[in-house]
Every structure is written in structure tokens, then in C-alpha cells.
Design a protein around this motif. Structure first.
Motif, PDB file in Angstrom:
ATOM      1  N   MET A  18       4.701  52.977  61.063  1.00 33.61           N
ATOM      2  CA  MET A  18       3.786  51.846  61.161  1.00 33.61           C
ATOM      3  C   MET A  18       3.079  51.704  59.817  1.00 33.61           C
ATOM      4  O   MET A  18       2.701  52.686  59.199  1.00 33.61           O
ATOM      5  N   ARG A  19       2.909  50.497  59.376  1.00 32.64           N
ATOM      6  CA  ARG A  19       2.302  50.237  58.082  1.00 32.64           C
ATOM      7  C   ARG A  19       1.112  49.305  58.260  1.00 32.64           C
ATOM      8  O   ARG A  19       1.167  48.352  59.018  1.00 32.64           O
ATOM      9  N   ARG A  20       0.024  49.587  57.541  1.00 28.99           N
ATOM     10  CA  ARG A  20      -1.159  48.729  57.526  1.00 28.99           C
ATOM     11  C   ARG A  20      -1.575  48.507  56.077  1.00 28.99           C
ATOM     12  O   ARG A  20      -1.568  49.426  55.276  1.00 28.99           O
TER      13      ARG A  20
ATOM     14  N   SER B 268       8.055  44.993  50.938  1.00 30.66           N
ATOM     15  CA  SER B 268       8.734  45.683  52.032  1.00 30.66           C
ATOM     16  C   SER B 268       9.641  46.761  51.451  1.00 30.66           C
ATOM     17  O   SER B 268      10.130  46.633  50.326  1.00 30.66           O
ATOM     18  N   PRO B 269       9.886  47.801  52.235  1.00 33.86           N
ATOM     19  CA  PRO B 269      10.815  48.830  51.742  1.00 33.86           C
ATOM     20  C   PRO B 269      12.178  48.215  51.441  1.00 33.86           C
ATOM     21  O   PRO B 269      12.638  47.321  52.159  1.00 33.86           O
ATOM     22  N   ALA B 270      12.798  48.692  50.384  1.00 31.57           N
ATOM     23  CA  ALA B 270      14.105  48.160  49.994  1.00 31.57           C
ATOM     24  C   ALA B 270      15.153  48.547  51.028  1.00 31.57           C
ATOM     25  O   ALA B 270      15.156  49.661  51.538  1.00 31.57           O
ATOM     26  N   GLU B 271      16.030  47.604  51.327  1.00 37.26           N
ATOM     27  CA  GLU B 271      17.123  47.872  52.244  1.00 37.26           C
ATOM     28  C   GLU B 271      18.273  48.489  51.470  1.00 37.26           C
ATOM     29  O   GLU B 271      18.550  48.086  50.335  1.00 37.26           O
ATOM     30  N   PRO B 272      18.970  49.431  52.080  1.00 38.71           N
ATOM     31  CA  PRO B 272      20.148  49.977  51.389  1.00 38.71           C
ATOM     32  C   PRO B 272      21.171  48.865  51.146  1.00 38.71           C
ATOM     33  O   PRO B 272      21.336  47.973  51.975  1.00 38.71           O
ATOM     34  N   GLU B 273      21.843  48.930  50.026  1.00 36.05           N
ATOM     35  CA  GLU B 273      22.813  47.897  49.660  1.00 36.05           C
ATOM     36  C   GLU B 273      23.909  47.754  50.705  1.00 36.05           C
ATOM     37  O   GLU B 273      24.412  46.675  50.947  1.00 36.05           O
TER      38      GLU B 273
ATOM     39  N   PRO C 146      -5.627  51.099  67.220  1.00 36.10           N
ATOM     40  CA  PRO C 146      -6.151  52.361  66.684  1.00 36.10           C
ATOM     41  C   PRO C 146      -5.635  52.691  65.283  1.00 36.10           C
ATOM     42  O   PRO C 146      -6.339  53.314  64.497  1.00 36.10           O
ATOM     43  N   ALA C 147      -4.423  52.257  64.956  1.00 36.18           N
ATOM     44  CA  ALA C 147      -3.882  52.533  63.621  1.00 36.18           C
ATOM     45  C   ALA C 147      -4.723  51.867  62.537  1.00 36.18           C
ATOM     46  O   ALA C 147      -4.800  52.358  61.410  1.00 36.18           O
ATOM     47  N   THR C 148      -5.370  50.749  62.870  1.00 37.79           N
ATOM     48  CA  THR C 148      -6.218  50.051  61.905  1.00 37.79           C
ATOM     49  C   THR C 148      -7.410  50.919  61.509  1.00 37.79           C
ATOM     50  O   THR C 148      -7.727  51.046  60.324  1.00 37.79           O
ATOM     51  N   ASN C 149      -8.076  51.510  62.483  1.00 38.36           N
ATOM     52  CA  ASN C 149      -9.222  52.377  62.170  1.00 38.36           C
ATOM     53  C   ASN C 149      -8.794  53.562  61.314  1.00 38.36           C
ATOM     54  O   ASN C 149      -9.491  53.949  60.378  1.00 38.36           O
TER      55      ASN C 149
ATOM     56  N   ARG D 176     -17.265  37.682  59.910  1.00 38.83           N
ATOM     57  CA  ARG D 176     -17.942  38.407  60.992  1.00 38.83           C
ATOM     58  C   ARG D 176     -18.274  39.844  60.616  1.00 38.83           C
ATOM     59  O   ARG D 176     -18.839  40.567  61.420  1.00 38.83           O
ATOM     60  N   GLY D 177     -17.859  40.253  59.410  1.00 40.19           N
ATOM     61  CA  GLY D 177     -18.108  41.619  58.975  1.00 40.19           C
ATOM     62  C   GLY D 177     -17.000  42.593  59.329  1.00 40.19           C
ATOM     63  O   GLY D 177     -17.130  43.785  59.079  1.00 40.19           O
ATOM     64  N   GLN D 178     -15.904  42.101  59.895  1.00 41.75           N
ATOM     65  CA  GLN D 178     -14.770  42.955  60.238  1.00 41.75           C
ATOM     66  C   GLN D 178     -13.942  43.244  58.980  1.00 41.75           C
ATOM     67  O   GLN D 178     -13.726  42.358  58.160  1.00 41.75           O
ATOM     68  N   PHE D 179     -13.475  44.484  58.847  1.00 43.62           N
ATOM     69  CA  PHE D 179     -12.618  44.819  57.722  1.00 43.62           C
ATOM     70  C   PHE D 179     -11.315  44.032  57.819  1.00 43.62           C
ATOM     71  O   PHE D 179     -10.795  43.792  58.906  1.00 43.62           O
ATOM     72  N   LEU D 180     -10.791  43.633  56.670  1.00 42.15           N
ATOM     73  CA  LEU D 180      -9.545  42.871  56.618  1.00 42.15           C
ATOM     74  C   LEU D 180      -8.371  43.839  56.507  1.00 42.15           C
ATOM     75  O   LEU D 180      -8.176  44.481  55.470  1.00 42.15           O
ATOM     76  N   VAL D 181      -7.621  43.936  57.601  1.00 39.30           N
ATOM     77  CA  VAL D 181      -6.455  44.816  57.667  1.00 39.30           C
ATOM     78  C   VAL D 181      -5.303  44.001  58.236  1.00 39.30           C
ATOM     79  O   VAL D 181      -5.493  43.184  59.142  1.00 39.30           O
ATOM     80  N   TYR D 182      -4.100  44.244  57.709  1.00 37.67           N
ATOM     81  CA  TYR D 182      -2.926  43.462  58.081  1.00 37.67           C
ATOM     82  C   TYR D 182      -1.770  44.397  58.412  1.00 37.67           C
ATOM     83  O   TYR D 182      -1.650  45.478  57.831  1.00 37.67           O
ATOM     84  N   ASP D 183      -0.903  43.944  59.318  1.00 43.85           N
ATOM     85  CA  ASP D 183       0.289  44.723  59.647  1.00 43.85           C
ATOM     86  C   ASP D 183       1.397  44.413  58.651  1.00 43.85           C
ATOM     87  O   ASP D 183       1.169  43.692  57.664  1.00 43.85           O
ATOM     88  N   GLU D 184       2.596  44.925  58.903  1.00 47.32           N
ATOM     89  CA  GLU D 184       3.694  44.748  57.954  1.00 47.32           C
ATOM     90  C   GLU D 184       4.157  43.296  57.824  1.00 47.32           C
ATOM     91  O   GLU D 184       4.783  42.922  56.849  1.00 47.32           O
ATOM     92  N   ARG D 185       3.827  42.451  58.795  1.00 48.69           N
ATOM     93  CA  ARG D 185       4.149  41.017  58.717  1.00 48.69           C
ATOM     94  C   ARG D 185       2.982  40.208  58.145  1.00 48.69           C
ATOM     95  O   ARG D 185       2.998  38.997  58.166  1.00 48.69           O
TER      96      ARG D 185
END
Length: 127
Positions: A1-3, A101-106, A64-67, A45-54
């Protein structure tokens, strides 16, 4: 999972204003790089700006991964050295989400795809 945890960094823009001719000109842009000036970014609103892989916003009250990501990102002792390979200069991931994004194998790529490589313009360093 990536944030992705967003930070705000101060940038100062020097604007030269001529009172007599109404001529204005930006003559310098300075990225203020004092580490104490770089803070976690927040929304209205004072919320931290966190984004998923998309690059979809995620919030700590529902993910929970955001925290955990916020806690890890705040610990600057864990940041790699700025001259290491883990730092990149480039466009904002929010505008180009797949760029980092992580590189895809050729071997896994479809040879029939008609995608062309993204050629971004080089940016001159700001002095």
C-alpha cells in the motif's frame, strides 16, 4: 500500500514595482529551503493532505494507513539524504499520478500498446 503525504514549502517571489510607470516585473523566485519552513500541508478543514496510489484523497479517520503514513513522514530522521537516489525533482504527482508509479518489467508490457513516452520539458534551476 502506498500513501503520498503532501508538504507545503515556502516560495518567495520578488516583484519589482515602478510607482511612476505602472510597470511591474518578477525578477526572482526563491525556494526557501530551511527544513523548519517545510510543514505538512492541510486542507481548509485542517486535515492533512494524503493521497493513495491513484492520487485520490484519503483521510485518517477512514484509513488507518493514512495515520501511519503521516507519522512516518513527519519523522525527518527517517528521510533519505537529499543527494540520495530517493529524492526526485519533477512535476507534482497530483497532476501526473502515474509518473512516479513503480516501473513495470519490460516482459509484462503489451507490445501492441500505442502509448508514447511522456516527454516533460526541462526546468532551469532557480537562482
Amino acid at each position: 500500500m502506498r500513501r503520498w503525504v503532501r508538504y507545503d514549502a515556502p516560495i518567495m517571489v520578488c516583484v519589482e514595482i515602478d510607482d511612476d510607470t505602472e510597470h511591474t516585473e518578477i525578477n526572482k523566485v526563491v525556494l526557501c529551503i530551511d527544513p523548519d519552513d517545510v510543514q505538512l500541508a492541510r486542507d481548509h478543514r485542517g486535515q492533512f493532505l494524503v493521497y493513495d496510489e491513484r492520487m485520490e484523497p484519503v483521510h485518517g479517520d477512514t484509513d488507518p494507513a493514512t495515520n501511519h503514513a503521516i507519522h512516518v513522514a513527519e519523522d525527518r530522521a527517517g528521510w533519505p539524504d537529499a543527494d540520495s537516489l530517493d529524492w526526485e525533482e519533477g512535476p507534482d504527482p497530483l497532476r501526473f499520478p502515474d509518473l512516479y508509479s513503480p516501473a513495470e518489467p519490460e516482459d509484462d508490457r503489451d507490445e501492441d500498446d500505442d502509448l508514447e513516452p511522456l516527454d516533460l520539458p526541462e526546468c532551469d534551476a532557480v537562482h
